[in-house]
Scaffold this motif. Structure first.
Motif, mmCIF file in Angstrom:
data_model
loop_
_atom_site.group_PDB
_atom_site.id
_atom_site.type_symbol
_atom_site.label_atom_id
_atom_site.label_comp_id
_atom_site.label_asym_id
_atom_site.label_seq_id
_atom_site.Cartn_x
_atom_site.Cartn_y
_atom_site.Cartn_z
ATOM 1 N N GLU A 114 59.441 -63.369 -79.497
ATOM 2 C CA GLU A 114 60.202 -62.445 -80.350
ATOM 3 C C GLU A 114 60.184 -61.040 -79.757
ATOM 4 O O GLU A 114 59.190 -60.629 -79.161
ATOM 5 C CB GLU A 114 59.555 -62.347 -81.725
ATOM 6 C CG GLU A 114 59.563 -63.605 -82.538
ATOM 7 C CD GLU A 114 59.080 -63.308 -83.958
ATOM 8 O OE1 GLU A 114 59.939 -63.184 -84.831
ATOM 9 O OE2 GLU A 114 57.862 -63.176 -84.167
ATOM 10 N N ASP A 160 54.740 -63.407 -81.769
ATOM 11 C CA ASP A 160 55.089 -62.122 -82.380
ATOM 12 C C ASP A 160 55.375 -61.028 -81.350
ATOM 13 O O ASP A 160 54.801 -60.997 -80.261
ATOM 14 C CB ASP A 160 53.961 -61.660 -83.301
ATOM 15 C CG ASP A 160 54.399 -60.485 -84.144
ATOM 16 O OD1 ASP A 160 55.291 -60.695 -84.986
ATOM 17 O OD2 ASP A 160 53.883 -59.361 -83.931
ATOM 18 N N ASP A 220 56.558 -68.367 -87.754
ATOM 19 C CA ASP A 220 57.035 -67.032 -87.373
ATOM 20 C C ASP A 220 55.849 -66.091 -87.119
ATOM 21 O O ASP A 220 54.763 -66.312 -87.647
ATOM 22 C CB ASP A 220 57.877 -66.491 -88.543
ATOM 23 C CG ASP A 220 58.917 -65.487 -88.088
ATOM 24 O OD1 ASP A 220 58.859 -65.057 -86.929
ATOM 25 O OD2 ASP A 220 59.792 -65.147 -88.906
ATOM 26 N N ASP A 221 56.078 -65.045 -86.358
ATOM 27 C CA ASP A 221 55.093 -63.971 -86.167
ATOM 28 C C ASP A 221 53.733 -64.500 -85.737
ATOM 29 O O ASP A 221 52.685 -64.000 -86.184
ATOM 30 C CB ASP A 221 54.905 -63.154 -87.460
ATOM 31 C CG ASP A 221 56.220 -62.627 -87.989
ATOM 32 O OD1 ASP A 221 57.161 -62.491 -87.195
ATOM 33 O OD2 ASP A 221 56.296 -62.361 -89.205
HETATM 34 MG MG MG Z 1 58.931 -62.773 -86.495
#
Ligand code: MG
Ligand code: C2E
Ligand code: MG
Length: 588
Positions: free
Chosen positions: A535, A501, A478-479
């Motif tokens: 994202e 991200d 993630d990110d």
């Molecule tokens: Mg994220």
């Protein structure tokens, strides 16, 4: 004869004047000769003034002298060496407490000799030395031999008092804490942890020595101390200007953050610091320390390896967090948490391929609270385990419900966020397989999102990631781009998907630099066989660029905000209907 008499007189005179008590006794202790010094020293032991038998006089303090004497028969033998006799102060006689030292030896077959000395002063001196040593010990940290908390409090108290009378005079308190020190103890063992603390102490001590690397002006006095665990404090007294503190704080952090070598391990540990300037100090020494520690925690919150100057607003924030913590415990127990879902869209075809579960808190007073305000607190307080398990179970159940309700229109995968603290929990794998079994969801339909790629360096976390993969679930990073993760080490992580991200996605239109980075990420991920998700897509233009860069999937307000479960069901139905209308309208 005349000469003998003179010598005898001189001897008597010598015994008479000697500054030491001398006695001669028979074998049974009967005193046969005593000089004035011995008489005056022993007199308080014989309250009736009767100095007849030495053993009787000493009996209350040293019983059994008669037997001990009887056990010796060779001239010159010591019967007892420096017997200490402490006499209590007797107010009525005007005597002070004193200690006598008595030595007893065989003079010849029928005579004993005793010496009596006043040891009061020597004993007092000994006691003073002992007390000083104890005092030193109570002011020294035993692990690092640094000054301890008591000294810190004393220095701060002193500085507070001086600053009150001399407004020009400045001081600062620097509170230092290692970043993720517990990880070292947990992975390399406590012995390495202790050694690391000693090395940190050594670096601090060198830095605060006069003529040191901190390059301070001469009048500044520095005290470095260890409070407990990996908490250290430096008190600077007599700063030139408040500006000086910035250089000093940075130099301390830099020095502490250089790698340490301990038993063939290279250990990396950065440090966070909180600084209270004398001008911001309020209350007593204890509260100054608390404020400095509060500022240190702000540094950690901002990512660590930095310093923050204390400001009063930090106190309000801390109070708010404190109440969040107790409220959060209740929230878990009373079902105030719920899960929102955000669709993940296939960028090429526009289909909803998955959803991400995002926790929310329906606070009775504050309304819906976003996770940014409580996830970190949950991690710190150990509530994250229960919170994460709740989200996981809820999401799995919801997913299976959608499959039943919507059939082919249901999303094909469910993403659930897992925090670093959960990854160190050995029961996580069991929790995940239980959630799958309990809901009837396939492992391949579940994706777990992890953020911290530092996790890759931690063996227990690595092991957990492999266990999870063995269950059949997929892992997403993630990110990506915000943390320590870099393209170069992407291949070391057992992940299937990289989520780029929002901070990169939001600039993909406007910044060439960001677009290049996003493109490189997509290319590297693809070459490693990993999928990509962008994202936070908010505009059509962003979606178009990302589609062109061959990013697989996208997530963001352009498609949908996170929605409560029922709203999500509606959204999925409507989107499907719209898709169908579009297909019907398309020319055959
Ligand atoms: Mg994220
Ligand atoms: P994340 O996993 O990166 O989740 C994406 C966040 O971006 C979500 O914020 C989402 O609402 C937000 N977002 C999505 N699209 C857009 C957009 O187009 N524009 C903007 N401005 N924001 C967008 P949210 O729900 O506030 O969650 C924040 C973070 O909290 C998550 O980041 C995740 O790291 C964490 N989190 C959320 N739920 C959980 C959970 O159940 N467990 C754990 N451990 N962490 C969670
Ligand atoms: Mg996420």
């Amino acid at each position: 004869m005349n000469q003998d008499t003179t010598a005898y007189d001189a001897l008597i005179e010598f015994l008479h004047q000697a500054p030491i008590g001398l006695l001669q006794t028979a074998l049974d202790g009967e005193i046969t000769m005593i000089n004035p010094m011995a008489a005056s020293l022993l007199m308080p032991l014989a309250p009736d003034g009767n100095l007849v038998n030495l053993f009787d006089v000493l009996a209350p303090f040293a019983p059994g002298l008669l037997d001990r004497a009887a056990a010796h028969d060779r001239p010159g033998e010591t019967i007892c060496d420096m017997l200490q006799v402490t006499l209590p102060a007797i107010a009525a006689h005007g005597t002070l407490a004193c200690t006598l030292g008595v030595r007893l030896l065989m003079l010849d077959a029928s005579t004993l000799m005793a010496t009596v000395t006043d040891m009061t002063q020597a004993v007092a001196q000994q006691q003073q030395q002992l007390a000083a040593k104890l005092r030193d010990m109570s002011r020294t940290d035993s692990l690092t031999a640094m000054p301890n908390r008591a000294v810190v409090l004393e220095r701060i108290t002193h500085a507070l008092a001086r600053a009150r009378t001399e407004p020009q005079w400045q001081f600062a308190v620097l509170f230092i804490n290692g970043d993720r020190f517990n990880r070292i103890n947990a992975t390399l063992g406590q012995a390495v942890g202790d050694e690391l603390l000693r090395l940190m102490a050594g670096r601090l001590a060198r830095l605060v020595r006069p003529g040191d690397a901190l390059g301070r002006p001469a009048p500044v006095e520095l005290t470095a101390a260890r409070l407990s665990g990996d908490e250290f404090v430096v008190v600077m007294e007599g700063l030139g200007t408040a500006q000086d503190i910035h250089g000093v704080a940075q130099r301390l952090i830099d020095s502490l953050s250089r790698p340490y070598v301990i038993r063939e391990h290279q250990v990396h540990l950065s440090a966070s610091m909180g600084v209270v300037l004398g001008t911001q100090a309020s209350g007593d020494a204890d509260s100054v320390l608390q404020d400095a520690s509060l500022a240190m925690r702000e540094s950690k919150r901002a990512g660590g390896a930095r310093y923050s100057l204390f400001e009063p607003a930090m106190k309000e924030r801390a109070a708010r967090n404190g109440s969040v913590e107790s409220d959060l415990r209740q929230a878990l127990a009373q079902g105030e948490l719920f899960v929102a879902y955000q669709p993940i869209i296939g960028l090429a075809g526009g289909a909803c391929l998955g959803v991400e579960a995002l926790v929310r808190w329906r606070h009775p007073v504050r309304g819906t609270v976003p996770p940014i305000e409580f996830i970190e607190i949950a991690e710190r307080t150990g509530l994250i385990g229960a919170l994460g398990n709740f989200v996981l179970n809820q999401a799995c159940r919801e997913f299976v419900l959608w499959k039943r309700l919507l059939g082919a229109r249901a999303p094909r995968a469910m993403s659930v966020n897992v925090s670093r603290a959960q990854l160190t929990d050995p029961t996580l794998t069991d929790q995940v397989s239980q959630a799958l079994r309990g809901s009837g969801m396939e492992a391949t339909e579940l994706q777990l999102e992890i953020t911290e790629s530092l996790a890759a360096q931690d063996e227990s976390v690595q092991q957990r990631l492999h266990e999870l993969k063995a269950l059949g679930v997929t892992l997403a990073l993630d990110d990506f781009g915000t943390g320590y993760s870099s393209l170069a080490c992407l291949h070391q992580l057992p992940v299937d998907v990289v989520k780029i991200d929002r901070s990169f996605v939001s600039q993909v239109e406007t910044s060439h630099h960001h677009r290049v980075l996003v493109e490189a990420t997509i290319m590297v991920a693809r070459s490693l066989g990993m999928g990509t998700v962008a994202e936070g897509i908010e505009t059509e233009a962003q979606a178009t660029i990302l589609t062109r860069l061959q990013c697989d999937k996208g997530q963001g307000y352009l498609f949908a905000k996170p929605l409560a479960a029922d709203d999500m069901t509606r959204w999925l139905r409507e989107r499907d209907a719209a898709q169908q209308r579009r297909t019907q309208l398309e020319p055959a």
